[in-house]
Motif scaffolding. Structure first.
Motif, PDB file in Angstrom:
ATOM      1  N   LEU A   1       0.838  -1.192   0.000  1.00  0.00           N
ATOM      2  CA  LEU A   1       0.000   0.000   0.000  1.00  0.00           C
ATOM      3  C   LEU A   1       0.878   1.249   0.000  1.00  0.00           C
ATOM      4  O   LEU A   1       1.880   1.313   0.710  1.00  0.00           O
ATOM      5  N   ARG A   2       0.477   2.215  -0.774  1.00  0.00           N
ATOM      6  CA  ARG A   2       1.174   3.516  -0.812  1.00  0.00           C
ATOM      7  C   ARG A   2       0.168   4.577  -0.380  1.00  0.00           C
ATOM      8  O   ARG A   2      -0.854   4.791  -1.043  1.00  0.00           O
ATOM      9  N   LEU A   3       0.467   5.237   0.742  1.00  0.00           N
ATOM     10  CA  LEU A   3      -0.466   6.173   1.342  1.00  0.00           C
ATOM     11  C   LEU A   3       0.211   7.513   1.624  1.00  0.00           C
ATOM     12  O   LEU A   3       1.364   7.554   2.053  1.00  0.00           O
ATOM     13  N   PHE A   4      -0.500   8.598   1.387  1.00  0.00           N
ATOM     14  CA  PHE A   4      -0.068   9.905   1.874  1.00  0.00           C
ATOM     15  C   PHE A   4      -1.151  10.421   2.812  1.00  0.00           C
ATOM     16  O   PHE A   4      -2.283   9.936   2.797  1.00  0.00           O
ATOM     17  N   SER A   5      -0.796  11.377   3.640  1.00  0.00           N
ATOM     18  CA  SER A   5      -1.760  11.814   4.650  1.00  0.00           C
ATOM     19  C   SER A   5      -1.939  13.325   4.665  1.00  0.00           C
ATOM     20  O   SER A   5      -1.065  14.084   4.225  1.00  0.00           O
ATOM     21  N   THR A   6      -3.095  13.730   5.180  1.00  0.00           N
ATOM     22  CA  THR A   6      -3.377  15.140   5.455  1.00  0.00           C
ATOM     23  C   THR A   6      -3.739  15.254   6.933  1.00  0.00           C
ATOM     24  O   THR A   6      -4.361  14.352   7.492  1.00  0.00           O
ATOM     25  N   VAL A   7      -3.334  16.358   7.557  1.00  0.00           N
ATOM     26  CA  VAL A   7      -3.633  16.575   8.970  1.00  0.00           C
ATOM     27  C   VAL A   7      -4.456  17.847   9.101  1.00  0.00           C
ATOM     28  O   VAL A   7      -4.087  18.908   8.578  1.00  0.00           O
ATOM     29  N   THR A   8      -5.589  17.737   9.799  1.00  0.00           N
ATOM     30  CA  THR A   8      -6.518  18.850   9.970  1.00  0.00           C
ATOM     31  C   THR A   8      -6.661  19.179  11.447  1.00  0.00           C
ATOM     32  O   THR A   8      -6.717  18.278  12.287  1.00  0.00           O
ATOM     33  N   THR A   9      -6.707  20.472  11.768  1.00  0.00           N
ATOM     34  CA  THR A   9      -6.952  20.900  13.141  1.00  0.00           C
ATOM     35  C   THR A   9      -8.155  21.835  13.164  1.00  0.00           C
ATOM     36  O   THR A   9      -8.596  22.330  12.121  1.00  0.00           O
ATOM     37  N   PHE A  10      -8.675  22.075  14.360  1.00  0.00           N
ATOM     38  CA  PHE A  10      -9.816  22.977  14.512  1.00  0.00           C
ATOM     39  C   PHE A  10      -9.311  24.412  14.635  1.00  0.00           C
ATOM     40  O   PHE A  10      -8.417  24.702  15.427  1.00  0.00           O
ATOM     41  N   GLY A  11      -9.897  25.304  13.865  1.00  0.00           N
ATOM     42  CA  GLY A  11      -9.460  26.693  13.885  1.00  0.00           C
ATOM     43  C   GLY A  11     -10.070  27.474  15.033  1.00  0.00           C
ATOM     44  O   GLY A  11     -11.231  27.265  15.408  1.00  0.00           O
ATOM     45  N   ALA A  12      -9.277  28.381  15.620  1.00  0.00           N
ATOM     46  CA  ALA A  12      -9.738  29.316  16.658  1.00  0.00           C
ATOM     47  C   ALA A  12     -10.453  28.614  17.807  1.00  0.00           C
ATOM     48  O   ALA A  12     -11.491  29.077  18.291  1.00  0.00           O
ATOM     49  N   ALA A  13      -9.914  27.498  18.240  1.00  0.00           N
ATOM     50  CA  ALA A  13     -10.529  26.753  19.342  1.00  0.00           C
ATOM     51  C   ALA A  13     -10.321  27.470  20.664  1.00  0.00           C
ATOM     52  O   ALA A  13      -9.225  27.961  20.953  1.00  0.00           O
ATOM     53  N   THR A  14     -11.372  27.550  21.477  1.00  0.00           N
ATOM     54  CA  THR A  14     -11.279  28.174  22.795  1.00  0.00           C
ATOM     55  C   THR A  14     -11.376  27.149  23.914  1.00  0.00           C
ATOM     56  O   THR A  14     -11.401  27.519  25.087  1.00  0.00           O
ATOM     57  N   ASP A  15     -11.438  25.885  23.575  1.00  0.00           N
ATOM     58  CA  ASP A  15     -11.393  24.804  24.553  1.00  0.00           C
ATOM     59  C   ASP A  15     -10.082  24.048  24.362  1.00  0.00           C
ATOM     60  O   ASP A  15      -9.680  23.757  23.226  1.00  0.00           O
ATOM     61  N   ILE A  16      -9.406  23.734  25.456  1.00  0.00           N
ATOM     62  CA  ILE A  16      -8.095  23.108  25.372  1.00  0.00           C
ATOM     63  C   ILE A  16      -8.163  21.772  24.651  1.00  0.00           C
ATOM     64  O   ILE A  16      -7.320  21.454  23.802  1.00  0.00           O
ATOM     65  N   THR A  17      -9.172  20.971  24.971  1.00  0.00           N
ATOM     66  CA  THR A  17      -9.301  19.653  24.334  1.00  0.00           C
ATOM     67  C   THR A  17      -9.383  19.780  22.822  1.00  0.00           C
ATOM     68  O   THR A  17      -8.683  19.085  22.085  1.00  0.00           O
ATOM     69  N   VAL A  18     -10.226  20.690  22.356  1.00  0.00           N
ATOM     70  CA  VAL A  18     -10.419  20.874  20.910  1.00  0.00           C
ATOM     71  C   VAL A  18      -9.160  21.433  20.263  1.00  0.00           C
ATOM     72  O   VAL A  18      -8.758  20.999  19.177  1.00  0.00           O
ATOM     73  N   ALA A  19      -8.524  22.385  20.926  1.00  0.00           N
ATOM     74  CA  ALA A  19      -7.316  23.008  20.366  1.00  0.00           C
ATOM     75  C   ALA A  19      -6.188  22.001  20.185  1.00  0.00           C
ATOM     76  O   ALA A  19      -5.332  22.175  19.318  1.00  0.00           O
ATOM     77  N   GLU A  20      -6.194  20.929  20.995  1.00  0.00           N
ATOM     78  CA  GLU A  20      -5.101  19.971  20.952  1.00  0.00           C
ATOM     79  C   GLU A  20      -5.409  18.745  20.086  1.00  0.00           C
ATOM     80  O   GLU A  20      -4.604  17.825  20.029  1.00  0.00           O
ATOM     81  N   LEU A  21      -6.548  18.754  19.384  1.00  0.00           N
ATOM     82  CA  LEU A  21      -6.904  17.620  18.537  1.00  0.00           C
ATOM     83  C   LEU A  21      -6.423  17.807  17.102  1.00  0.00           C
ATOM     84  O   LEU A  21      -6.442  18.917  16.566  1.00  0.00           O
ATOM     85  N   SER A  22      -5.996  16.703  16.500  1.00  0.00           N
ATOM     86  CA  SER A  22      -5.636  16.688  15.075  1.00  0.00           C
ATOM     87  C   SER A  22      -6.281  15.477  14.423  1.00  0.00           C
ATOM     88  O   SER A  22      -6.337  14.395  15.014  1.00  0.00           O
ATOM     89  N   LEU A  23      -6.773  15.663  13.216  1.00  0.00           N
ATOM     90  CA  LEU A  23      -7.367  14.578  12.436  1.00  0.00           C
ATOM     91  C   LEU A  23      -6.432  14.239  11.290  1.00  0.00           C
ATOM     92  O   LEU A  23      -6.150  15.096  10.448  1.00  0.00           O
ATOM     93  N   GLU A  24      -5.918  13.009  11.283  1.00  0.00           N
ATOM     94  CA  GLU A  24      -5.031  12.570  10.206  1.00  0.00           C
ATOM     95  C   GLU A  24      -5.781  11.592   9.311  1.00  0.00           C
ATOM     96  O   GLU A  24      -6.307  10.582   9.785  1.00  0.00           O
ATOM     97  N   MET A  25      -5.826  11.909   8.026  1.00  0.00           N
ATOM     98  CA  MET A  25      -6.533  11.082   7.044  1.00  0.00           C
ATOM     99  C   MET A  25      -5.529  10.570   6.020  1.00  0.00           C
ATOM    100  O   MET A  25      -4.777  11.352   5.438  1.00  0.00           O
ATOM    101  N   PHE A  26      -5.521   9.261   5.826  1.00  0.00           N
ATOM    102  CA  PHE A  26      -4.615   8.640   4.871  1.00  0.00           C
ATOM    103  C   PHE A  26      -5.348   8.414   3.551  1.00  0.00           C
ATOM    104  O   PHE A  26      -6.481   7.932   3.533  1.00  0.00           O
ATOM    105  N   HIS A  27      -4.663   8.734   2.453  1.00  0.00           N
ATOM    106  CA  HIS A  27      -5.262   8.660   1.124  1.00  0.00           C
ATOM    107  C   HIS A  27      -4.452   7.713   0.246  1.00  0.00           C
ATOM    108  O   HIS A  27      -3.208   7.688   0.334  1.00  0.00           O
ATOM    109  N   PRO A  28      -5.120   6.954  -0.611  1.00  0.00           N
ATOM    110  CA  PRO A  28      -4.379   6.066  -1.518  1.00  0.00           C
ATOM    111  C   PRO A  28      -3.619   6.875  -2.558  1.00  0.00           C
ATOM    112  O   PRO A  28      -4.156   7.813  -3.153  1.00  0.00           O
ATOM    113  N   ALA A  29      -2.355   6.502  -2.772  1.00  0.00           N
ATOM    114  CA  ALA A  29      -1.530   7.219  -3.745  1.00  0.00           C
ATOM    115  C   ALA A  29      -1.619   6.604  -5.129  1.00  0.00           C
ATOM    116  O   ALA A  29      -1.095   7.171  -6.095  1.00  0.00           O
TER     117      ALA A  29
END
Length: 276
Positions: free
Chosen positions: A222-250
């Motif tokens: 398998l050949r995969l690349f990834s994108t990482v998304t964060t929540f913008g302008a978060a005012t809650d610590i939990t939300v500000a520290e979360l990242s979503l990583e999505m792997f895509h087929p290359a």
């Protein structure tokens, strides 16, 4: 604000400024305060207003958790709450995460926090992680340990040295940016895991425009690349520290293999037909 608190605040501001490689004049200009006043703050001789603490934090790109530390040191109440992801307050965030994870099937996706602890994942990510040591898959799952431990995902990775270098570089950036002692200890741990470089493969050379994770799973490469998304302008610590990583087929082969694995997994979970 007593002398010890003023000295603590001054040291915190100075450390963050040096971490960001800014002079007092540069930071003062950005925060619209005199360099003299900033110098007094760093030396513990002046107390900044609450607004100035927040302005300095913003221009120093201080993570929201540490902004609370600066506020408390200055004698003010914390501004940012920290709510468990399952609370009603974060229901919209959790719903968005669940929707994104489901929508990305049959491709792997997961959510992790600032300490690289996995807080959610989809079924495709679970299939990708299958085969790692049960100890590494026991919650709380740490993404760095899972990726770099010899009994983790690294045993299936083809371009081991490239993947290891990228993961360690990412962890080092987070460690420096956050100033977290927990991340420093994690970095020291995973950087010292024994590793045997495998065949490199082509993770990002030739005609490819993205560096790929190359992993042998589902009876193919398998050949995969990834994108990482964060929540913008978060005012809650939990939300500000979360990242979503999505792997895509290359490539098409990877896409087909992941789709087939999802179908096979779904068939295995279906109840057997009742005989007549």
């Amino acid at each position: 604000m007593d002398a010890s608190s003023a000295a603590e605040l001054g040291e915190l501001v100075r450390n963050w400024r040096r971490r960001r490689k800014l002079s007092q004049l540069e930071l003062a200009s950005r925060a619209e305060v005199s360099a003299r006043h900033l110098s007094f703050i760093e030396n513990g001789r002046a107390k900044p207003s609450r607004d100035l603490v927040l302005r300095l934090s913003e221009h120093l790109e201080v993570p929201v958790r540490q902004r609370n530390t600066l506020l408390v040191a200055a004698g003010y109440a914390p501004q940012y709450e920290e709510s468990p992801l399952g609370t009603p307050r974060l229901s919209a965030v959790k719903s968005s995460i669940d929707r994104l994870l489901r929508a990305h099937e049959p491709y792997p996706a997961l959510v992790f926090n600032v300490h690289e602890t996995v807080v959610a994942m989809n079924d495709a990510a679970r299939r990708l992680m299958a085969g790692a040591s049960p100890e590494l898959l026991t919650p709380p799952i740490n993404l760095m340990r899972l990726a770099l431990h010899p009994q983790g995902l690294s045993q299936y990775v083809v371009n081991k040295a490239e993947m290891r270098a990228q993961m360690l570089a990412r962890l080092h950036r987070q460690m420096v940016n956050s100033g977290s002692e927990k991340l420093m200890k994690l970095y020291d741990e995973v950087a010292n895991y024994p590793h045997v470089p495998g065949p490199e493969g082509n993770g990002g050379g030739g005609e490819e425009v993205l560096s790929c994770l190359i992993v042998h799973k589902h009876n193919t490469e398998l050949r995969l690349f990834s994108t990482v998304t964060t929540f913008g302008a978060a005012t809650d610590i939990t939300v500000a520290e979360l990242s979503l990583e999505m792997f895509h087929p290359a490539d098409a082969r990877t896409a087909d293999a992941l789709k087939a694995a999802a179908v096979q997994d779904m068939s295995a979970q279906m109840p057997a037909p009742i005989g007549v």
